[in-house]
Enzyme design. Sequence first.
Site, PDB file in Angstrom:
ATOM      1  N   THR A 179      -1.509  89.461  24.034  1.00  0.00           N
ATOM      2  CA  THR A 179      -1.339  90.773  24.659  1.00  0.00           C
ATOM      3  C   THR A 179      -0.201  91.567  24.002  1.00  0.00           C
ATOM      4  OG1 THR A 179      -2.317  90.047  26.716  1.00  0.00           O
ATOM      5  CG2 THR A 179      -0.769  91.877  26.875  1.00  0.00           C
TER       6      THR A 179
ATOM      7  N   LYS B 247      -8.536  89.745   8.389  1.00  0.00           N
ATOM      8  CA  LYS B 247      -7.469  88.740   8.269  1.00  0.00           C
ATOM      9  C   LYS B 247      -7.629  87.695   9.371  1.00  0.00           C
ATOM     10  CE  LYS B 247      -3.221  88.427   9.928  1.00  0.00           C
ATOM     11  NZ  LYS B 247      -3.057  86.965  10.063  1.00  0.00           N
TER      12      LYS B 247
ATOM     13  N   THR C 254       0.895  91.373  20.911  1.00  0.00           N
ATOM     14  CA  THR C 254       0.453  91.875  19.603  1.00  0.00           C
ATOM     15  C   THR C 254      -0.508  93.043  19.799  1.00  0.00           C
ATOM     16  OG1 THR C 254       0.501  89.568  18.884  1.00  0.00           O
ATOM     17  CG2 THR C 254      -0.413  91.137  17.338  1.00  0.00           C
TER      18      THR C 254
ATOM     19  N   GLY D  78      -6.341  88.493  20.114  1.00  0.00           N
ATOM     20  CA  GLY D  78      -5.076  87.777  20.009  1.00  0.00           C
ATOM     21  C   GLY D  78      -4.248  87.989  21.257  1.00  0.00           C
TER      22      GLY D  78
ATOM     23  N   CYS E 253      -9.236  81.597  25.500  1.00  0.00           N
ATOM     24  CA  CYS E 253      -8.794  82.685  26.378  1.00  0.00           C
ATOM     25  C   CYS E 253      -9.526  82.664  27.710  1.00  0.00           C
ATOM     26  CB  CYS E 253      -9.003  84.018  25.677  1.00  0.00           C
ATOM     27  SG  CYS E 253     -10.692  84.239  25.113  1.00  0.00           S
TER      28      CYS E 253
ATOM     29  N   GLU F 260      -9.132  92.432  22.368  1.00  0.00           N
ATOM     30  CA  GLU F 260      -9.461  91.293  23.249  1.00  0.00           C
ATOM     31  C   GLU F 260      -8.209  90.448  23.349  1.00  0.00           C
ATOM     32  OE1 GLU F 260     -12.205  91.054  24.823  1.00  0.00           O
ATOM     33  OE2 GLU F 260     -13.372  92.555  23.747  1.00  0.00           O
TER      34      GLU F 260
END
Length: 479
Positions: free
Chosen positions: A228, A173, A230, A226, A282, A248
């Site tokens: 932290t 996804k 989540t 994504g 990031c 990650e």
Amino acid sequence: MKILNYINGAFSPPLSGECLDNYNPAEGTVYGQIPNSSKEDVERAVVAAKAAFKAWSITSLEGRNRILKKISDLLLTNIDRFAMAESIDNGKPIALAKSVDIPRAASNFRFFANAITQFSSESHESVGANAVNYTLRQPIGVVGCISPWNLPLYLFTWKIAPALAAGNCVVAKPSEITPMTAYLLGEICTEAGLPNGVLNIVHGTGKLTGQAIIEHPEIKAISFTGGTQTGAHIAKVAAPMFKKLSLELGGKNPNIIFADADYEEMLHTTIRSSFSNQGQICLCGSRIFVESTIYEKFKTDFIAKTKALKVGHPSEANTDIGALVSKEHLEKVMAYIDRAPAEGAKILCGGNRITVQDAPNGYYLAPTVIEVPSNDCSLNQEEIFGPVVTLMPFDTVDEVLGYANDVKYGLSATLWTNNLKRTLRMSSELHVGIVWVNTWMMRDLRTPFGGVKSSGVGREGGFEALRFFTEAKNVCMKY
Ligand code: NDP
């Protein structure tokens, strides 16, 4: 433009028929519709992936290598189409999409197509016991890949390519905010001869589609990039099912500049590490610490260079800073900037929205430099993830190591110095997964990639990724 799920090698709408709006952030307008996929759509994808696994897991390495390399080639053949789609969906300058994002997505497939042919496992002779042990590295089965919006195809393929190379079937996804290039990837996979069901792409929100992936008992491993928060949620849901996890997550990376650095190169790269992709990477060095002897000079030069950046429509070739990805994200970043005075911080430049000609509703923000009074303010502790950096002086190695490490994140750090002893000590003592010395974001795909603390668990890249996407089985034979 209406995009569709890619399940079992065919494009289909969600079973519910429900769709979500897809925005063009440069214009602030709806330009497409994406499936709001439910649990039932994810179930269809898992059934297809399971059915495809038997044949794909025993497809020869040469066979997998050939198909993955073909996908890579087709991405490059179609680079203009993909770069345009990425730029419209995400707001990033088209030049960046064409020079970095899409070539890197192609490299991901090519790299792992080759890496799997070099991947080996260990064997041990148990001397005196008359036994030999060897380790099999076997594909896991059906795995889930969930990726964010900032580097849409680049990060999506960074997960999918090693998963497929290792012989798994995938339910993936992309972010609901930037689904376009993942959709186009389906077409290319079919054209490259990837068998039906080996890769399934299900579009929709994290709360509905993503949740259905992480909860599915047949999906045995999840690779996630994504936020932290989540990541923590995924870890909680996955733990009782003992799923393998690679997470990650966010970063608040220090960029540490000593007076002995090569000044011009440092200045040029620091502009890049601060504002590339509107600061939505990031790895961006969002906290800049400068040795006090050159602090005032650096401040003057850095502000001048920041002000010279062109904020503009992503489709224009000379745009340095495009649009932020969404209205919600723009508001989040602005809210941090608004906090500056209350935190005793000073906005040195930027901080305001920009209106771009012919796109008055786009989500543009001037690149922003903020001088902070201490490392413990929220501007230095929380991930802003926009074109915003903070500045602070320091005097000693111990002091700056303290600042660098005193944060919940631990993804990367950049050091600018020509002093070898200092480099060796700091590289060892920085609590991060990646240290760059006199450079930034130079990537070799063979190296381990990932963070410590709240920046995640596990490593991607090279054989680390292939280890994640395989199960080790030891066989002990007595003779
Ligand atoms: P999010 O965590 O909001 O979303 C990431 C992905 O997870 C999206 O596809 C999202 O779907 C999905 N998702 C959201 N909720 C769930 C859920 N309950 N179950 C399963 N999936 C879910 O991050 P962003 O997209 O906002 O990305 C920005 C973040 O990513 C930043 O914190 C950044 O630091 C981090 N990042 C980390 C990198 C690294 O390598 N360490 C690299 C790049 C970014 P949807 O968007 O559709 O809601």
